[in-house]
Design a protein around this motif. Structure first.
Motif, PDB file in Angstrom:
ATOM      1  N   ASN A  32       0.863  -1.169   0.000  1.00  0.00           N
ATOM      2  CA  ASN A  32       0.000   0.000   0.000  1.00  0.00           C
ATOM      3  C   ASN A  32       0.897   1.214   0.000  1.00  0.00           C
ATOM      4  O   ASN A  32       1.509   1.536   1.007  1.00  0.00           O
ATOM      5  CB  ASN A  32      -0.869   0.030   1.250  1.00  0.00           C
ATOM      6  N   LEU A  36       2.562  10.015  -2.928  1.00  0.00           N
ATOM      7  CA  LEU A  36       2.950  10.898  -1.822  1.00  0.00           C
ATOM      8  C   LEU A  36       3.800  10.152  -0.798  1.00  0.00           C
ATOM      9  O   LEU A  36       4.737  10.713  -0.228  1.00  0.00           O
ATOM     10  CB  LEU A  36       1.697  11.492  -1.145  1.00  0.00           C
ATOM     11  N   ASP A  37       3.483   8.885  -0.572  1.00  0.00           N
ATOM     12  CA  ASP A  37       4.291   8.085   0.356  1.00  0.00           C
ATOM     13  C   ASP A  37       5.723   7.925  -0.159  1.00  0.00           C
ATOM     14  O   ASP A  37       6.673   7.921   0.620  1.00  0.00           O
ATOM     15  CB  ASP A  37       3.669   6.697   0.567  1.00  0.00           C
ATOM     16  N   GLN A  43      12.057  12.132   1.354  1.00  0.00           N
ATOM     17  CA  GLN A  43      12.367  13.258   2.247  1.00  0.00           C
ATOM     18  C   GLN A  43      12.819  12.763   3.625  1.00  0.00           C
ATOM     19  O   GLN A  43      13.758  13.294   4.208  1.00  0.00           O
ATOM     20  CB  GLN A  43      11.144  14.177   2.385  1.00  0.00           C
ATOM     21  N   ARG A  44      12.172  11.721   4.117  1.00  0.00           N
ATOM     22  CA  ARG A  44      12.498  11.270   5.469  1.00  0.00           C
ATOM     23  C   ARG A  44      13.781  10.455   5.531  1.00  0.00           C
ATOM     24  O   ARG A  44      14.451  10.434   6.551  1.00  0.00           O
ATOM     25  CB  ARG A  44      11.354  10.440   6.039  1.00  0.00           C
ATOM     26  N   ALA A  48      16.778  15.039   2.903  1.00  0.00           N
ATOM     27  CA  ALA A  48      15.987  15.749   3.915  1.00  0.00           C
ATOM     28  C   ALA A  48      15.394  17.063   3.431  1.00  0.00           C
ATOM     29  O   ALA A  48      14.378  17.508   3.933  1.00  0.00           O
ATOM     30  CB  ALA A  48      16.853  16.003   5.150  1.00  0.00           C
ATOM     31  N   ALA A  49      16.028  17.698   2.446  1.00  0.00           N
ATOM     32  CA  ALA A  49      15.560  19.031   2.050  1.00  0.00           C
ATOM     33  C   ALA A  49      14.699  18.997   0.794  1.00  0.00           C
ATOM     34  O   ALA A  49      14.496  20.030   0.151  1.00  0.00           O
ATOM     35  CB  ALA A  49      16.746  19.964   1.858  1.00  0.00           C
ATOM     36  N   LEU A  50      14.179  17.831   0.424  1.00  0.00           N
ATOM     37  CA  LEU A  50      13.297  17.753  -0.747  1.00  0.00           C
ATOM     38  C   LEU A  50      11.995  18.500  -0.453  1.00  0.00           C
ATOM     39  O   LEU A  50      11.247  18.135   0.451  1.00  0.00           O
ATOM     40  CB  LEU A  50      12.989  16.286  -1.074  1.00  0.00           C
ATOM     41  N   TYR A  52       8.257  19.624  -0.967  1.00  0.00           N
ATOM     42  CA  TYR A  52       6.982  19.207  -1.555  1.00  0.00           C
ATOM     43  C   TYR A  52       5.880  19.726  -0.670  1.00  0.00           C
ATOM     44  O   TYR A  52       6.119  20.159   0.460  1.00  0.00           O
ATOM     45  CB  TYR A  52       6.901  17.679  -1.700  1.00  0.00           C
ATOM     46  N   ARG A  57      -3.788  14.698   3.041  1.00  0.00           N
ATOM     47  CA  ARG A  57      -3.329  13.338   2.704  1.00  0.00           C
ATOM     48  C   ARG A  57      -4.445  12.412   2.262  1.00  0.00           C
ATOM     49  O   ARG A  57      -4.266  11.203   2.166  1.00  0.00           O
ATOM     50  CB  ARG A  57      -2.487  12.735   3.848  1.00  0.00           C
TER      51      ARG A  57
ATOM     52  N   ASP C 246       4.105   3.245   6.937  1.00  0.00           N
ATOM     53  CA  ASP C 246       4.784   4.185   6.055  1.00  0.00           C
ATOM     54  C   ASP C 246       3.825   4.881   5.100  1.00  0.00           C
ATOM     55  O   ASP C 246       4.247   5.478   4.123  1.00  0.00           O
ATOM     56  CB  ASP C 246       5.870   3.456   5.241  1.00  0.00           C
ATOM     57  N   THR C 247       2.542   4.771   5.364  1.00  0.00           N
ATOM     58  CA  THR C 247       1.603   5.407   4.446  1.00  0.00           C
ATOM     59  C   THR C 247       0.950   6.599   5.115  1.00  0.00           C
ATOM     60  O   THR C 247       0.627   6.567   6.292  1.00  0.00           O
ATOM     61  CB  THR C 247       0.494   4.423   4.018  1.00  0.00           C
ATOM     62  N   ARG C 248       0.795   7.655   4.335  1.00  0.00           N
ATOM     63  CA  ARG C 248       0.158   8.854   4.854  1.00  0.00           C
ATOM     64  C   ARG C 248      -1.336   8.621   5.092  1.00  0.00           C
ATOM     65  O   ARG C 248      -1.936   9.246   5.952  1.00  0.00           O
ATOM     66  CB  ARG C 248       0.310  10.005   3.860  1.00  0.00           C
ATOM     67  N   ASN C 441      13.076  10.402  12.428  1.00  0.00           N
ATOM     68  CA  ASN C 441      12.036   9.394  12.162  1.00  0.00           C
ATOM     69  C   ASN C 441      11.825   8.482  13.360  1.00  0.00           C
ATOM     70  O   ASN C 441      10.698   8.138  13.690  1.00  0.00           O
ATOM     71  CB  ASN C 441      12.405   8.550  10.936  1.00  0.00           C
ATOM     72  N   ARG C 444       9.839  10.278  15.935  1.00  0.00           N
ATOM     73  CA  ARG C 444       8.410  10.319  15.580  1.00  0.00           C
ATOM     74  C   ARG C 444       7.763   8.964  15.863  1.00  0.00           C
ATOM     75  O   ARG C 444       6.677   8.887  16.460  1.00  0.00           O
ATOM     76  CB  ARG C 444       8.238  10.682  14.108  1.00  0.00           C
ATOM     77  N   ASP C 485      20.615  18.631   6.749  1.00  0.00           N
ATOM     78  CA  ASP C 485      20.721  19.556   5.624  1.00  0.00           C
ATOM     79  C   ASP C 485      20.564  20.997   6.115  1.00  0.00           C
ATOM     80  O   ASP C 485      19.578  21.331   6.752  1.00  0.00           O
ATOM     81  CB  ASP C 485      19.627  19.225   4.608  1.00  0.00           C
ATOM     82  N   PRO C 492      11.485  20.706   4.457  1.00  0.00           N
ATOM     83  CA  PRO C 492      10.402  20.065   5.210  1.00  0.00           C
ATOM     84  C   PRO C 492      10.891  19.359   6.469  1.00  0.00           C
ATOM     85  O   PRO C 492      10.124  19.187   7.416  1.00  0.00           O
ATOM     86  CB  PRO C 492       9.807  19.067   4.216  1.00  0.00           C
ATOM     87  N   THR C 493      12.147  18.974   6.490  1.00  0.00           N
ATOM     88  CA  THR C 493      12.650  18.255   7.654  1.00  0.00           C
ATOM     89  C   THR C 493      12.846  19.202   8.847  1.00  0.00           C
ATOM     90  O   THR C 493      12.639  18.820   9.998  1.00  0.00           O
ATOM     91  CB  THR C 493      13.941  17.502   7.295  1.00  0.00           C
ATOM     92  N   ASP C 496       9.499  19.312  10.164  1.00  0.00           N
ATOM     93  CA  ASP C 496       9.220  18.075  10.913  1.00  0.00           C
ATOM     94  C   ASP C 496       9.756  18.215  12.342  1.00  0.00           C
ATOM     95  O   ASP C 496       9.106  17.813  13.311  1.00  0.00           O
ATOM     96  CB  ASP C 496       9.903  16.874  10.250  1.00  0.00           C
TER      97      ASP C 496
END
Lengths: 244, 109, 588, 117
Positions: A32, A36-37, A43-44, A48-50, A52, A57, C246-248, C441, C444, C485, C492-493, C496
């Motif tokens: 699944n 976006l995942d 990114q994770r 890290a700096a990607l 979007y 969601r 791992d899914t939003r 991660n 989190r 970074d 985005p991190t 986060d």
């Protein structure tokens, strides 16, 4: 949630602004997994700096639209298995909008045109303390209802060939909203909508390619809304209502 | 594009629907049906009805094509809005003059 | 470098509260300079937009604001601040007319053209106004269009990070923001500020709110010295999609109507289990179903992925596909067959009834600061009725807009920020760039498991005490974790990291408030105190952040200012509105 | 960059193909039509009957006239699709279906025509 090491996705992602380039990433494939995942995973875990953009969601906010293997899509509800070609994904920002960075576009022109097309309600003269009686089967209400559930994700705007060829064109989403506004019998200035969309940048520029309808994630049909505006502006123009 | 141009372009398109069908039929009869050029001309030459038919056709086609070319000039060939509009109008006059001249020739007006 | 701006009214957030505030402030005084700052794009961030169900309002013949009020109080287990609840049910009537007649929301109608109002759980009258099952999109899109048309400064992709008080602490000077796109700091000095950033219990493994929510608003309020109330009250929705960690989309809602229509909940062995827990089976209330599902999984009877199956197929796949088109499509997009197959679900954290203490005019204990929406607490008490959430954000958003305009009319002026506090918060936000890069991660993952397991659906003293200790450790680990970074623009991190900072802080308030409440009511369930306690002596919890950095919990009595337990505002019905009728019978 | 920016994966659908065929055939008509008019006009200016016969038998004229007819039929079918969508509110599938039907019908007519050569 099985994933085996040989189950890997080759992902190319646009990095930088308009003059950027694609970079390659390898992402483990899951049962699944939405596009976006995949972006989130990169990114994770990899970069890290990607940059979007996403929010809800789940296909409500229209923030996460991107170009996936050449097509504009909402990424939060696009299952990878439906779009990956031989395990490859190419992810870019939406077309026809300025790129801020990486996968993020500036949607300002999109919303400015929404306003330019008078994509908003103008209160009518009716009483303010009651609610207008509007039967659901009424012709105008049905037309408005068919067009209204837009999530303003920008997918149609990105897919629109006319916008690509002439960037002043108001575009499918704004005109689709204008059609819903025009069909709102409670609206205080319905002719105002027709005036707004009958300028040189308005509805008559649409060539009925139907790319908007083809790609709309919530299955709206802006082409038909625009066709409705074409007919309505034509009638109003012949009657001389647009110059009043 | 404005409602006026839109009206002209889609209007001429509607007008041309029967004209195109008739024209195609005429060509097919002419070429396939064994009518010689002489025979055709004998029937049409001096015929006011056919002269009017083709004059209308030329008018509609010229306007229709001019507006179409205006859009293509702007969208594909990078002409500005004004330049494309001027080019479109010139194209209409150009087609109109050539077309009417041909109609006059064929019908011996 | 900090760019500074001045504005009359600064609004943080563009959900129902923020947008309504902007519209009402501009209506009260069109000359006001209004600035709207939002973490994402205007109208696209936030949870009002995600509302499916609808908007509770007593406008039908036979219904009354008194009845809506009683439903809200009884549903909230007598914990709501009654004056706020009263303001809610009254304001909703005004708001729904505004939404329709001034902003253009086009709610669903009955065949005769009158407004359609549907039944919703926990209510004694069918009063939920809706637009299909996408009510939130209709409301937020219409409000956004109106705000776009106003001369409002839009600071999009601007994240508020701190409320900056005056030097003497007597009032609020402005708000420190990060321009996400540029990576710069921006200080906006404002005569009045609305905090409408929205809450959202995203610190739980399974949660429904928008993925950009991190309780920033509550965290800012707490840091500015304000008290939060009812923080233990976190509402869980029984059926969130379970698609993998791992899914939003994991945690997002499958609507309640599925169970209402006769859907089955099955454990890993394929057995229906709800009747073992409650006579109403799958149609029991949210809290009962959530707890039963949780217990079933904890007892080792869950699905392979640790969830519960929901099955609709026995009702006829075609019928299900037609009746629940949106839900079926949503599942299909994610790879599941809701109409014909089994879909794994789990209870999912949905809404925080708690928040910053505030008054009926949206003022707070900090001069110049107003609060509305999920950042505020006290309206819903121990449980929020479905359909009261969007009513809450719009009603109080509107009230705050008017209040702020009036305060400025009466002479509220700009105040000077405490430069030291400003510097301190800039330093706090930049800290991770100096730290040794670490694994955000895993922090989190630890957080969401910790909250899920120890401060979730079923709580007890030991669990909560462990939770608090581990949260303290986690907070320290987080503070020491740096970023790999150095990019500041749209990184985005970095966000986060900031999200986790807010989430950990607010998690601590939840766990502490839950430990302080030694009874079970509404959304809060203590297995060591399973009874509701004495309603007459109902108290609500408060929590503040002291100067020494420690959280302090307390409690205050609920004032029954309008109705006392055992009484009702509805004449011919003693005590309370009728219990919601039990379901006709479980569909077979 | 492709010619006129036409090739994008997002454009691989019937509506876009129909529209491009419509536009390209329209462009071809606009280019050939003046030649058609010009040669007709010239033919008659010189010497009415003989000129026309000689003109009509020129192979080059035959081929280009055939192309013109082809472009006209295709453009005609595309135009019907457009009018069907814009003025008669037909759904996408119906409109494509109608366009196909007309294209087929007219294509058949064209084949018929070409046999004459």
């Amino acid at each position: 949630m099985s994933s085996s090491p040989d189950n890997l996705l080759q992902v190319k992602i646009w990095r930088g602004c308009a003059d950027g380039a694609y970079e390659d990433y390898v992402v483990p494939q899951q049962d699944n997994q939405t596009v976006l995942d995949v972006v989130t995973y990169i990114q994770r875990n990899l970069d890290a700096a990607l940059a979007y953009r996403f929010a809800c969601r789940v296909g409500v906010c229209g923030s996460c639209a991107m170009t996936v293997n050449g097509r504009p899509r909402w990424t939060c509800r696009t299952h990878v298995s439906r779009v990956a070609k031989n395990g490859m994904l190419e992810i870019a920002p939406l077309q026809n909008l300025p790129v801020i960075r990486d996968l993020v576009t500036d949607m300002t022109p999109f919303f400015e045109k929404w306003q330019e097309a008078r994509g908003r309600f103008v209160p009518g003269e009716g009483p303010k303390d009651t609610l207008a009686r509007v039967p659901p089967e009424q012709k105008e209400r049905a037309a408005a209802s068919a067009a209204i559930e837009c999530i303003n994700c920008g997918v149609c705007y990105s897919a629109c060939d006319v916008v690509a060829w002439r960037d002043d064109y108001l575009g499918p989403a704004a005109l689709n909203r204008a059609w819903a506004a025009y069909n709102d019998v409670r609206d205080g200035d319905r002719v105002g909508v027709l005036k707004a969309v009958s300028t040189g940048t308005g509805c008559n520029n649409c060539h009925t390619h139907q790319s908007c309808a083809e790609h709309c994630p919530v299955a709206l049909n802006p082409t038909f809304s625009i066709a409705g505006l074409k007919r309505a502006t034509l009638k109003a123009s012949v009657k001389g209502e647009l110059s009043k | 594009m404005t409602p006026r141009l839109y009206l002209l372009q889609r209007g001429t398109a509607f007008v041309m629907v029967p004209l195109v069908i008739t024209h195609l039929v005429v060509i097919m009869i002419a070429v396939h049906g064994g009518l010689s050029a002489e025979e055709i001309l004998a029937r049409t030459r001096g015929s006011a009805a056919w002269a009017i038919f083709y004059s209308v056709f030329v008018f509609a086609a010229s306007i229709h094509a001019g507006i179409g070319m205006q859009a293509i000039a702007h969208e594909w060939f990078g002409l500005g809005q004004r330049a494309a509009a001027i080019a479109g109008h010139i194209f209409i006059l150009f087609l109109l003059s050539l077309g009417l001249r041909a109609v006059f020739g064929v019908y011996g007006l | 470098m900090i760019e500074t701006h001045k504005t009359d009214i600064l609004i943080i957030g563009s959900g129902g509260a923020g947008l309504f505030a902007a519209l009402h402030a501009a209506k009260a005084n069109p000359d006001l300079d209004i600035t709207l700052a939002v973490k994402g794009l205007v109208g696209k961030s936030g949870c009002t937009r995600m509302v499916q169900g609808g908007y509770n309002v007593a406008v039908a013949a036979g219904d009354s604001i008194e009845r809506h009020f009683m439903d809200t109080i009884v549903g909230g287990k007598w914990l709501p601040h009654q004056d706020l609840a009263w303001a809610l049910v009254n304001g909703a009537v005004k708001c729904i007319h505004e939404l329709e007649n001034e902003y253009g929301c086009y709610f669903d109608r009955n065949p005769d053209g009158t407004l359609h109002q549907k039944a919703f759980a926990g209510q004694s009258f069918d009063r939920t106004v809706h637009k299909g099952d996408l009510t939130g999109i209709e409301i937020i899109n219409r409000l956004s269009e109106q705000v776009w048309a106003l001369n409002v400064h839009r600071l999009e992709e601007h994240r508020a990070v701190a409320l900056i008080p005056t030097k003497d602490g007597s009032g609020l000077a402005g708000v420190l923001l990060i321009d996400i796109r540029q990576g710069h700091f921006r200080f906006v000095q404002a005569k009045t500020v609305l905090l409408g950033a929205g809450g959202g219990p995203t610190m739980y493994r399974y949660h429904t709110p928008s993925g950009d929510k991190a309780c920033d608003g509550m965290a800012m309020g707490l840091r500015a010295g304000l008290a939060l109330r009812d923080m233990e009250m976190v509402q869980f929705h029984p059926t969130g999609i379970l698609a993998g960690n791992d899914t939003r989309m994991t945690g997002t809602i499958l609507e309640e109507g599925l169970r209402g229509a006769g859907g089955y909940l099955l454990n890993g062995a394929g057995d229906r289990f709800m009747f073992d827990y409650h006579e109403h089976g799958e149609r029991a209330t949210r809290d009962i179903v959530s707890r039963a599902m949780y217990e079933e999984v904890r007892a080792g009877r869950g699905t392979p992925n640790g969830g519960i199956y929901i099955r609709m197929a026995h009702l006829g796949p075609e019928k299900v596909a037609k009746q629940f088109k949106g839900m079926v499509k949503r599942c299909e997009d994610c790879g599941f067959d809701l109409a014909g197959g089994d879909v794994e679900v789990l209870p999912t954290a949905h809404y925080m009834m708690g928040g910053i203490e505030f008054e009926t005019d949206c003022t707070t204990a900090l001069e110049g600061l107003y609060v509305a929406g999920e950042d505020s607490g006290g309206v819903h008490g121990a449980n929020r009725l479905g359909g009261n959430g969007v009513a809450n954000s719009t009603v109080f958003g509107g009230v705050s807009g008017k209040s702020m305009a009036e305060a400025i009319e009466k002479g509220a002026d700009w105040r000077q920020p405490d430069a030291a506090v400003l510097e301190e918060h800039v330093g706090r936000c930049l800290k991770p760039f100096a730290g040794k890069p670490g694994d955000l991660n895993s922090i989190r993952e630890t957080l969401v498991d910790l909250m899920w397991d120890k401060a979730g659906i079923v709580r007890d003293k030991d669990l909560l005490e462990t939770c608090i200790t581990e949260l303290d450790d986690l907070g320290q680990e987080h503070a020491a974790t740096g970023l790999a970074d150095p990019t500041r623009a749209f990184n985005p991190t970095w966000h986060d990291w900031l999200n986790l900072e807010s989430q950990i802080l607010i998690s601590q308030t939840i766990a502490r408030a839950a430990l302080a409440r030694d009874d079970s009511r509404g959304a809060h369930y203590r297995s060591d105190f399973p009874d509701m306690g004495d309603i007459e002596k109902t108290r609500y919890t408060t929590i503040t952040l002291q100067k020494n950095g420690k959280l302090k919990t307390g409690s205050k009595p609920v004032k029954f200012t309008i109705v006392r337990p055992g009484e009702s505002l509805i004449d011919d019905e003693a005590g309370a509105p009728p219990e919601v009728a039990p379901p006709p019978k479980a569909a077979e | 960059m492709s010619a006129f920016g036409i090739t994008r994966a997002s454009r691989a659908h019937a509506g876009f193909v129909a529209a491009i065929v419509h536009r390209v055939s329209g462009l071809a008509l606009a280019i050939f039509l003046p030649l058609h008019f010009l040669s007709l006009g010239l033919a008659f200016e010189q010497e009415a009957f003989d000129g026309f016969i000689a003109w009509a038998n020129n192979p080059l004229v035959k081929v280009s006239e055939a192309l013109l007819v082809a472009a006209l039929t295709v453009h005609f079918a595309g135009g019907l699709r457009l009018l069907a969508v814009e003025f008669f509110g037909l759904t996408r599938a119906q409109a494509v279906w109608i366009a196909c039907a007309f294209a087929f019908g007219i294509g058949a007519g064209l084949l018929f025509l070409l046999r004459a050569f």
